[in-house]
Design an enzyme around this catalytic site. Structure first.
Site, PDB file in Angstrom:
ATOM      1  N   TYR A 233       0.803  -1.237   0.000  1.00 47.39           N
ATOM      2  CA  TYR A 233       0.000   0.000   0.000  1.00 47.39           C
ATOM      3  C   TYR A 233       0.827   1.273   0.000  1.00 47.39           C
ATOM      4  O   TYR A 233       0.256   2.361  -0.035  1.00 47.39           O
ATOM      5  CB  TYR A 233      -0.978   0.017   1.188  1.00 47.39           C
ATOM      6  CG  TYR A 233      -0.405  -0.409   2.526  1.00 47.39           C
ATOM      7  CD1 TYR A 233       0.369   0.455   3.273  1.00 47.39           C
ATOM      8  CD2 TYR A 233      -0.657  -1.679   3.035  1.00 47.39           C
ATOM      9  CE1 TYR A 233       0.895   0.055   4.505  1.00 47.39           C
ATOM     10  CE2 TYR A 233      -0.152  -2.085   4.256  1.00 47.39           C
ATOM     11  CZ  TYR A 233       0.628  -1.213   4.989  1.00 47.39           C
ATOM     12  OH  TYR A 233       1.138  -1.608   6.189  1.00 47.39           O
ATOM     13  N   LYS A 234       2.155   1.159   0.043  1.00 46.62           N
ATOM     14  CA  LYS A 234       2.972   2.383   0.098  1.00 46.62           C
ATOM     15  C   LYS A 234       3.315   2.830  -1.326  1.00 46.62           C
ATOM     16  O   LYS A 234       2.456   3.293  -2.058  1.00 46.62           O
ATOM     17  CB  LYS A 234       4.212   2.116   0.948  1.00 46.62           C
ATOM     18  CG  LYS A 234       3.892   1.787   2.407  1.00 46.62           C
ATOM     19  CD  LYS A 234       5.154   1.466   3.162  1.00 46.62           C
ATOM     20  CE  LYS A 234       4.881   0.970   4.567  1.00 46.62           C
ATOM     21  NZ  LYS A 234       4.412   1.999   5.491  1.00 46.62           N
TER      22      LYS A 234
HETATM   23  C1  PLP Z   1       8.560  -0.813   7.741  1.00 47.38           C
HETATM   24  C2  PLP Z   1       7.227  -1.409   8.041  1.00 47.38           C
HETATM   25  N1  PLP Z   1       7.149  -2.706   8.396  1.00 47.38           N
HETATM   26  C3  PLP Z   1       5.974  -3.276   8.688  1.00 47.38           C
HETATM   27  C4  PLP Z   1       4.797  -2.562   8.641  1.00 47.38           C
HETATM   28  C5  PLP Z   1       3.514  -3.238   9.017  1.00 47.38           C
HETATM   29  O1  PLP Z   1       2.813  -3.593   7.908  1.00 47.38           O
HETATM   30  P1  PLP Z   1       1.446  -4.457   8.003  1.00 47.38           P
HETATM   31  O2  PLP Z   1       0.443  -3.601   8.697  1.00 47.38           O
HETATM   32  O3  PLP Z   1       1.106  -4.694   6.577  1.00 47.38           O
HETATM   33  O4  PLP Z   1       1.748  -5.682   8.757  1.00 47.38           O
HETATM   34  C6  PLP Z   1       4.826  -1.210   8.260  1.00 47.38           C
HETATM   35  C7  PLP Z   1       3.581  -0.435   8.206  1.00 47.38           C
HETATM   36  O5  PLP Z   1       3.524   0.728   7.932  1.00 47.38           O
HETATM   37  C8  PLP Z   1       6.083  -0.623   7.970  1.00 47.38           C
HETATM   38  O6  PLP Z   1       6.172   0.662   7.627  1.00 47.38           O
END
Ligand code: PLP
Length: 425
Positions: A233-234
């Site tokens: 989603y980024k």
């Molecule tokens: C570097 C990083 N790792 C992990 C995550 C967590 O992602 P998820 O909510 O898809 O598990 C994020 C969420 O912004 C993140 O920025």
């Protein structure tokens, strides 16, 4: 000031990607600098979601095999498109799960502690969810996170040195876990160096590429990275809560997944409904549940756009945007505002896709920016993150955002923006 405004205009005129902005749904009267948190919707993603909805209407369950891109193989297809952007082979990447969930999935198989090797090396600046997942896995495998998790420390709470990871590698370490771009400061680490040293000591290398996938080129296969995961989603613009990605190096294609489910079963025999599990080789075998087709459709469309442009071209514009952003901050803001600092490295080889500013009143400054239509975020305690996107931000966006920031900072009356919503430190 005028000099920077003129420069922004010139850069936009010369920008070979400026036409791509029309593919995105930009919010009226807003400057969107949150591409590293939630990328905006583009028309390719929208068209593929709408197409999938139509296929759901028209085909019902037959969409699994008869949709234009049959749903049954969509996660693999999207994985192949993604692989090109991260220097992986097609069978090495699958679109599945979410980042935290994928850390659980990957560590369930790759973290095999024994009497001699039981440690995981990660770092204190990791995204917290990574550490929650890793600690819980250590506990699930009968270990003690206090002893088995070694956290590389930061000397200034913002940056890390590759040598600090390397110094912690030893013959009692199973996995070193690294984020190539740090979510707070935007520092880019040299993964190849750490990976080489880890491999020479028999330590597995795992990556969280959430802040680098789609904005920084990777060479996951060539660097012999063992496994990785990242968000959709980024910078990939897959939409809120989008399906994430999981990479498993080809050398582990026969590795049996730790968490098993029917969507990881040998693809062509999945519907034989055999009671014992036999995994598909490669990353596909690490799937567990039925994929979310509407989410995959968004990624399918969006990744076409990224691949059309190419990751090297994306990186080039991203660096021009962040170079310009940092130059404007340096000259328009820092001389009068001694408490404001740029924490993202000036050296482009050490910088990911976003720029982080540090200020004791970062929370209020980011609220003030948001109130005036500049969409940024605050990461406690004192960081404001700004992420112009190579695909939809202009140099004028960057200049205008910083002109607004200057007005806010020069005015100094920040308390008026406090909406009383505070994150407990
Ligand atoms: C570097 C990083 N790792 C992990 C995550 C967590 O992602 P998820 O909510 O898809 O598990 C994020 C969420 O912004 C993140 O920025």
């Amino acid at each position: 000031m005028r000099r920077y405004r003129d420069h922004a205009l010139k850069m936009d005129r010369e920008d070979p990607l400026s036409h791509l902005r029309d593919n995105f749904y930009l919010q009226a009267h807003k400057i969107y600098l949150e591409g590293n948190s939630l990328g905006l919707l583009n028309k390719q993603a929208e068209a593929r979601i709408l197409e999938s909805i139509q296929e759901w209407k028209d085909l019902g369950i037959d969409g699994w095999l008869s949709a234009r891109s049959p749903w049954f193989w969509l996660a693999e297809k999207v994985g192949t498109k993604m692989a090109k952007l991260v220097g992986a082979k097609s069978g090495e990447v699958i679109a599945t799960g979410g980042t935290t969930q994928n850390i659980h999935t990957l560590f369930s198989a790759f973290y095999r502690p024994d009497e001699r090797r039981r440690k995981i090396v990660a770092d204190i600046l990791s995204f917290p969810s990574d550490l929650y997942a890793i600690k819980s896995i250590i506990k699930l495998k009968g270990g003690d996170p206090e002893k088995d998790l070694v956290l590389v420390q930061s000397k200034n709470e913002k940056h890390l040195a590759e040598s600090d990871f390397i110094d912690h590698l030893a013959d009692d370490v199973v996995i070193v876990w690294i984020s190539p771009v740090l979510y707070q400061s935007g520092q880019l680490l040299d993964i190849a160096d750490i990976a080489r040293e880890a491999q020479s000591q028999g330590v597995l290398v795992g990556l969280d590429c959430s802040h680098s996938a789609g904005v920084v080129p990777h060479t996951l296969h060539e660097n012999n990275i063992d496994f990785a995961t990242w968000c959709g989603y980024k910078y990939l613009n897959g939409g809120p809560g989008s399906t994430g990605f999981l990479f498993v190096h080809e050398k582990h294609q026969d590795q049996e997944p730790g968490l098993q489910g029917w969507f990881g079963y040998k693809k062509r025999q999945q519907f034989a409904m055999h009671p014992s599990f036999d995994h598909e080789p490669g990353a596909a075998g690490w799937q567990t549940s039925t994929p979310n087709i509407l989410s995959l459709a968004a990624l399918d469309g969006s990744l076409d756009l990224l691949n059309e442009v190419g990751i090297e071209v994306i990186r080039k514009k991203s660096l021009l945007l962040t170079d310009f952003l940092m130059e404007c901050v340096q000259n328009m803001l820092l001389p009068a505002h001694k408490d404001l600092k740029i924490v993202t490295p000036a050296d482009s080889a050490r910088r990911g896709g976003h720029v982080s500013l540090q200020h004791p009143a970062a929370r209020l400054i980011s609220l003030a920016l948001n109130a005036r239509g500049v969409v940024v975020d605050h990461r406690p305690p004192d960081v404001i993150r700004m992420a112009p996107s190579a695909l939809y931000s202009s140099f004028q966006d960057v200049y205008n955002a910083l002109e607004i920031l200057k007005v806010i900072m020069d005015d100094g009356n920040l308390e008026q923006y406090d909406r009383g919503v505070k994150w407990v430190p």
